[in-house]
Every structure is written in C-alpha cells, then in structure tokens.
Design a protein around this motif. Structure first.
Motif, PDB file in Angstrom:
ATOM      1  N   SER A   9      -0.126  20.923  21.237  1.00 51.93           N
ATOM      2  CA  SER A   9      -1.199  20.021  21.672  1.00 51.93           C
ATOM      3  C   SER A   9      -1.150  18.705  20.913  1.00 51.93           C
ATOM      4  N   LEU A  10      -0.880  18.760  19.609  1.00 51.69           N
ATOM      5  CA  LEU A  10      -0.792  17.535  18.812  1.00 51.69           C
ATOM      6  C   LEU A  10       0.402  16.686  19.251  1.00 51.69           C
ATOM      7  N   ARG A  11       1.516  17.346  19.500  1.00 51.27           N
ATOM      8  CA  ARG A  11       2.709  16.596  19.937  1.00 51.27           C
ATOM      9  C   ARG A  11       2.491  15.977  21.316  1.00 51.27           C
ATOM     10  N   ASP A  12       1.799  16.692  22.202  1.00 50.25           N
ATOM     11  CA  ASP A  12       1.486  16.144  23.523  1.00 50.25           C
ATOM     12  C   ASP A  12       0.584  14.924  23.397  1.00 50.25           C
ATOM     13  N   ALA A  13      -0.376  14.993  22.459  1.00 47.07           N
ATOM     14  CA  ALA A  13      -1.287  13.862  22.253  1.00 47.07           C
ATOM     15  C   ALA A  13      -0.523  12.643  21.745  1.00 47.07           C
ATOM     16  N   ILE A  14       0.370  12.857  20.809  1.00 39.77           N
ATOM     17  CA  ILE A  14       1.130  11.748  20.226  1.00 39.77           C
ATOM     18  C   ILE A  14       2.101  11.152  21.236  1.00 39.77           C
ATOM     19  N   SER A  15       2.553  11.974  22.189  1.00 38.59           N
ATOM     20  CA  SER A  15       3.476  11.450  23.210  1.00 38.59           C
ATOM     21  C   SER A  15       2.822  10.349  24.038  1.00 38.59           C
ATOM     22  N   ARG A  16       1.485  10.315  24.050  1.00 36.07           N
ATOM     23  CA  ARG A  16       0.769   9.243  24.749  1.00 36.07           C
ATOM     24  C   ARG A  16       1.111   7.887  24.123  1.00 36.07           C
ATOM     25  N   ILE A  17       1.263   7.890  22.797  1.00 36.32           N
ATOM     26  CA  ILE A  17       1.609   6.662  22.079  1.00 36.32           C
ATOM     27  C   ILE A  17       3.081   6.313  22.274  1.00 36.32           C
ATOM     28  N   HIS A  74       3.773   3.056  13.569  1.00 31.72           N
ATOM     29  CA  HIS A  74       2.675   2.887  12.613  1.00 31.72           C
ATOM     30  C   HIS A  74       1.501   3.806  12.964  1.00 31.72           C
ATOM     31  N   VAL A  75       1.142   3.870  14.245  1.00 26.41           N
ATOM     32  CA  VAL A  75       0.026   4.721  14.671  1.00 26.41           C
ATOM     33  C   VAL A  75       0.367   6.199  14.463  1.00 26.41           C
ATOM     34  N   VAL A  76       1.596   6.595  14.812  1.00 26.27           N
ATOM     35  CA  VAL A  76       2.023   7.987  14.610  1.00 26.27           C
ATOM     36  C   VAL A  76       1.953   8.336  13.120  1.00 26.27           C
ATOM     37  N   ASN A  77       2.354   7.401  12.263  1.00 26.76           N
ATOM     38  CA  ASN A  77       2.312   7.635  10.824  1.00 26.76           C
ATOM     39  C   ASN A  77       0.883   7.771  10.310  1.00 26.76           C
ATOM     40  N   ILE A  78      -0.046   7.019  10.904  1.00 35.47           N
ATOM     41  CA  ILE A  78      -1.460   7.127  10.523  1.00 35.47           C
ATOM     42  C   ILE A  78      -1.984   8.516  10.868  1.00 35.47           C
ATOM     43  N   VAL A  79      -1.661   9.011  12.071  1.00 36.10           N
ATOM     44  CA  VAL A  79      -2.076  10.360  12.475  1.00 36.10           C
ATOM     45  C   VAL A  79      -1.536  11.386  11.477  1.00 36.10           C
ATOM     46  N   TYR A  80      -0.266  11.240  11.137  1.00 35.09           N
ATOM     47  CA  TYR A  80       0.374  12.143  10.179  1.00 35.09           C
ATOM     48  C   TYR A  80      -0.346  12.107   8.830  1.00 35.09           C
ATOM     49  N   GLN A  81      -0.593  10.910   8.309  1.00 27.95           N
ATOM     50  CA  GLN A  81      -1.223  10.756   6.995  1.00 27.95           C
ATOM     51  C   GLN A  81      -2.626  11.360   6.967  1.00 27.95           C
ATOM     52  N   GLU A  82      -3.401  11.117   8.017  1.00 32.85           N
ATOM     53  CA  GLU A  82      -4.780  11.603   8.030  1.00 32.85           C
ATOM     54  C   GLU A  82      -4.853  13.122   8.169  1.00 32.85           C
ATOM     55  N   LYS A 283       4.538  19.241   4.341  1.00 30.33           N
ATOM     56  CA  LYS A 283       5.544  19.970   5.113  1.00 30.33           C
ATOM     57  C   LYS A 283       4.915  20.699   6.297  1.00 30.33           C
ATOM     58  N   PHE A 284       3.701  21.202   6.107  1.00 35.24           N
ATOM     59  CA  PHE A 284       2.996  21.928   7.160  1.00 35.24           C
ATOM     60  C   PHE A 284       2.760  21.018   8.369  1.00 35.24           C
ATOM     61  N   ILE A 285       2.229  19.826   8.112  1.00 33.78           N
ATOM     62  CA  ILE A 285       1.963  18.881   9.203  1.00 33.78           C
ATOM     63  C   ILE A 285       3.272  18.376   9.808  1.00 33.78           C
ATOM     64  N   SER A 286       4.276  18.196   8.979  1.00 30.29           N
ATOM     65  CA  SER A 286       5.575  17.749   9.480  1.00 30.29           C
ATOM     66  C   SER A 286       6.115  18.721  10.528  1.00 30.29           C
ATOM     67  N   ARG A 287       5.994  20.025  10.268  1.00 26.61           N
ATOM     68  CA  ARG A 287       6.466  21.014  11.234  1.00 26.61           C
ATOM     69  C   ARG A 287       5.581  21.060  12.473  1.00 26.61           C
ATOM     70  N   LEU A 288       4.268  20.921  12.276  1.00 28.59           N
ATOM     71  CA  LEU A 288       3.362  20.914  13.431  1.00 28.59           C
ATOM     72  C   LEU A 288       3.692  19.775  14.398  1.00 28.59           C
ATOM     73  N   LEU A 289       4.052  18.616  13.839  1.00 29.84           N
ATOM     74  CA  LEU A 289       4.310  17.438  14.669  1.00 29.84           C
ATOM     75  C   LEU A 289       5.761  17.358  15.138  1.00 29.84           C
ATOM     76  N   GLY A 290       6.546  18.405  14.836  1.00 26.24           N
ATOM     77  CA  GLY A 290       7.916  18.446  15.333  1.00 26.24           C
ATOM     78  C   GLY A 290       8.901  17.662  14.505  1.00 26.24           C
ATOM     79  N   SER A 352      11.190  20.740  18.520  1.00 27.86           N
ATOM     80  CA  SER A 352       9.974  20.930  19.312  1.00 27.86           C
ATOM     81  C   SER A 352      10.105  20.331  20.711  1.00 27.86           C
ATOM     82  N   LYS A 353      10.991  19.348  20.864  1.00 26.76           N
ATOM     83  CA  LYS A 353      11.141  18.689  22.169  1.00 26.76           C
ATOM     84  C   LYS A 353      11.749  19.608  23.211  1.00 26.76           C
TER      85      LYS A 353
END
Length: 453
Positions: A9-17, A74-82, A283-290, A352-353
């Motif tokens: 779901s997170l990767r699908d959301a980020i694909s919008r960007i 930049h936006v993808v990195n913000i999502v990752y950081q938060e 690392k946890f978020i890195s794997r979640l986001l593919g 993940s792709k």
C-alpha cells in the motif's frame, strides 16, 4: 514478508509521485490521502497518522529539493524520513555480554523468543545459557530444552523447586562462564501482583542488564498500553514484537510501542527458529518501501557462510562472472540456510516491483528440484554444463526422480542466471557495492576478480 500488505500500500501510494508529470500541491494532497488510507488499514493510531501525514504534506510543499535532487526524489525521501522518525525508538538489540530477563503475559511467545534470541547471540560468537524460570506452564521447561537442543545452547532448569528466584540464582551461578544468560520467566493472563513480585524477586538475584517484554503484534494498538503497564511495574528496557509476518495489526503494534518511547529491540518474522531480527527503523522502512536492505542480507550471508571456503569461492566466481552449476548449487545451499525465499528476496532493492509476478512457493519447490538434479550430476557436468547432451540428460533425470523437461529447465535457468550475473557485475557501481557489503573491501583490485569479457 514483514507487513506485506502495508508495504504494498505504501509503495502504491508513492507511485503516485513517481508517475506524476509534475509535482504540485494537488499531487501531494492525493499522496497524503493514499498514505493515510494505507496506515489506517495497518491499524496505526488515527492521531499518529494525521500528525505524520500533516508533517509530510507541510515539508513536501514548503521545502525546496537539495541541489541535484528532483522534486519527486525529494518528496519520496521526506516520506521515508518521517516514517523512520515515527518508528525510531533508539538502539535496537545490543550484542554484548549481558543477562537478559524475558517478561510478558501468557501466549505472547516468550519461550520461543528466548530460543530465537539465544540463536542470534550464538551466531555472533557469544556463549549462551538459557534458564527455565517458568514453573507454572505445563511443558515450558521441555519446550525450552527442545529449542536449546536444536540450536546447541545449554538449558538450566529444575522440575521440583517451587521458588522461582532460587532456580534463577542457581542457574546464574551455573552459567557464570557464559557471556550471555537468557531467563525465560512465567506469564499470567494479566499483569497481576504475584507476577510483578516474582519478576522483582528474579531481578534481585539475577541483576539483569535487560528486561525485554515480549508482545504479540496481533494485539495491535493495545501493545502501547501493555508496554507502558509493564514498564511502570518492573521497568522494562526493551520490547520484542512477535508474529510480524503478515498480521494486519502489526503496523499498529509497532507504532504504538515506538510512541511510548519503549525501545523495540527485535521483531519476530515467522515460526522458524531463525525468524527473529534485530529491529532497525531505517532498515525496516527501507524494506517496506521496496528499497531493500543489502547490509542485512550481506550479514545473513556472512553468518551462514562462516569460513566455508567452497561458498566463498562460489561468491568470488559470481563476482568475476565465472559462474558454474557447482557455484549455483552452493548458492542454493546458502539461500536455504537463510530462511524462506520471500524473506531473502525482500532485502534486494527493486524486488518489490515484481513481487506480484513471483510465485515464491513454486520457486522454493523448483530450487529443491534443481538440488536433486544437481545431486545426480558428475563434477565434470556441473563444471562444464555444455557437455549435457540427451543421453546425459536422460540419465540425470532418471537418477534424480525428475523429468527430462525438468533437467532442461534447470539448464535454461542456469544460463539465464549466468547472463544476468554478468550484466549486474558489468555495472561497476553495483559490483563495487556488492563487493564492499560482502567483503568489506572498496578497492576492487584487492579481490583480483575482474569480470570475464
């Protein structure tokens, strides 16, 4: 895979960007809505979701991309950081000599987690002792002994003694020469006064460096209040979250615990004895986001390979492009030791792709079939598969209990793999990254493994 639904779901959301022609406020608002939906479906607290996405929206609109970085990145990195900030609860599992007391309610997975934790420390080179301090649950001692036997760790316990603190005191003395002592305590259906007193008595005699609360992640957002209650009662120093593989409430549990500022030290990712991972929010978020987790994958490989020169040589052959069926066989052995194929593949960036296109169960069966086939081959055939004419193929199929089609399929897959490996290793940047992760060497000349032309 950990929280597979949330990750998708997170990767699908980020694909919008990543798929947008330009990044404007409307695209960002749509992204925020998708993120909110994904997090709420994963049982993350509503207030936390609103706080998180509001900050993502604010930063995405107000902050300018750093020099050389696109607005999308930049936006993808913000999502990752938060997301990392949301789950970042300080240091994870500390690999050092220590005494650990495992606490928690009935049915949370304390005994199993004790065995898994013992294995983690053993693989890091620590001598470990397990103390069976649960005298109430039938077969708790037997279960711990079975786990200890499986991983080669000694268990101390007493079946007749009724005073838990005395058992622990003698156990600590018995294991005085061990670097790590893990105490598996009893639980209750609720945090009752007698349980609190028992844990305090154990603390006095064992003086544990860590008091780790084991929580079933299926409790979701209730993990936060439970962690707080145990901390107020006995002063826990960290939390282990179990059953993080596939549970819809895992997102709620992990975010709830993190927001209590409790330190998440490990997460349980399956039923196998190896399925316990030190927790690292990054690392946890890195794997979640593919994005994968090459450093953890490299560590897993190093732990399973150890000083096995045959597998080390196979890896060097892979890096150099001189890849044979013998090398592929050794790679299969390493992968099987590391756990389910799906877990291993989730650590590779970009996998993940194509996750929806891979049948992992069939792939695992195919790997097993290939192993049987290679077991029926001569050393010459595994080194020079080009000599595999029909008469040899028929003999191998008969000897392995497979078909001619299966043998040909394996040869075809080997040729594809060899071609793909040459392509990857021909990319100097990727090759350098892989060598550095596997061998800690940044200068390629130190390995004398230039790609085959």
């Amino acid at each position: 895979m950990i929280l597979e639904g949330l990750g998708k779901s997170l990767r699908d959301a980020i694909s919008r960007i990543t798929g947008a022609t330009s990044i404007d406020s409307q695209v960002i608002k749509d992204l925020v809505k998708d993120l909110q939906r994904a997090l709420l479906q994963a049982d993350v607290n509503v207030r936390l979701v609103l706080e998180l996405t509001k900050e993502i929206e604010r930063r995405s609109i107000e902050e300018k991309p750093p020099a050389g970085k696109s607005s999308r990145d930049h936006v993808v990195n913000i999502v990752y950081q938060e997301l990392v900030n949301l789950l970042n609860s300080g240091e994870g599992l500390l690999f050092r000599p220590q005494t650990i007391m495992m606490v928690g309610l009935y049915g949370q997975g304390k005994t199993t987690s004790s065995g898994k934790l013992a294995l983690l420390f053993s693989k890091k080179g620590f001598s470990v002792g397990l103390i069976a301090a649960d005298i109430y649950r039938p077969a708790a001692y037997d279960q711990l002994c079975q786990l200890g036997e499986k991983i080669g760790v000694e268990v101390y316990g007493e079946t007749e003694e009724k005073t838990v603190a005395d058992i622990v005191a003698r156990g600590v003395k018995h294991f005085k020469n061990k670097k790590v002592i893990i105490i598996d305590t009893s639980g209750r259906h609720a945090l009752e006064k007698d349980l609190i007193q028992e844990l305090k008595d154990i603390t006095i005699v064992a003086k544990p460096d860590e008091k780790l609360l084991v929580l079933d992640s299926q409790v979701g957002q209730q993990a936060g209040p439970q962690a707080e209650a145990f901390h107020n009662a006995v002063g826990i120093t960290g939390v282990i979250l179990t059953k993080m593989d596939g549970t819809a409430k895992g997102g709620g549990a992990i975010s709830a615990v993190a927001k209590t500022h409790a330190r998440i030290v490990c997460i349980g990712t399956g039923e196998h004895i190896r399925d316990l991972e030190p927790f690292n929010a990054d690392k946890f978020i890195s794997r979640l986001l593919g994005k994968g987790d090459l450093s953890s994958l490299a560590n897993m490989v190093k732990e399973e390979i150890g000083n096995d020169q045959k597998i080390i040589d196979a890896n060097k052959n892979m890096i150099s492009g001189k890849f044979t069926l013998n090398d592929m066989y050794k790679q299969f052995q390493t992968i099987n030791k590391m756990g389910p194929l799906k877990k291993v593949m989730s650590m590779i960036p970009g996998m993940s792709k194509i996750e929806g296109k891979i049948d992992y169960e069939e792939s695992q069966r195919r790997l097993t079939r290939y192993k049987y086939i290679m077991d029926s081959m001569t050393e010459e055939e595994k080194t020079e598969p080009s000599i595999l004419k029909m008469s040899r193929v028929q003999r191998i199929a008969k000897g392995s209990g497979t078909s001619v089609h299966d043998v040909r399929d394996m040869i075809k897959q080997f040729n594809k793999s060899k071609k793909a490996i040459k392509g990857v290793m021909g990319n100097r940047k990727m090759r350098k990254q892989i060598i550095k992760q596997m061998y800690g060497v940044s200068d390629l000349s130190e390995l004398d493994t230039e790609p085959e032309q």
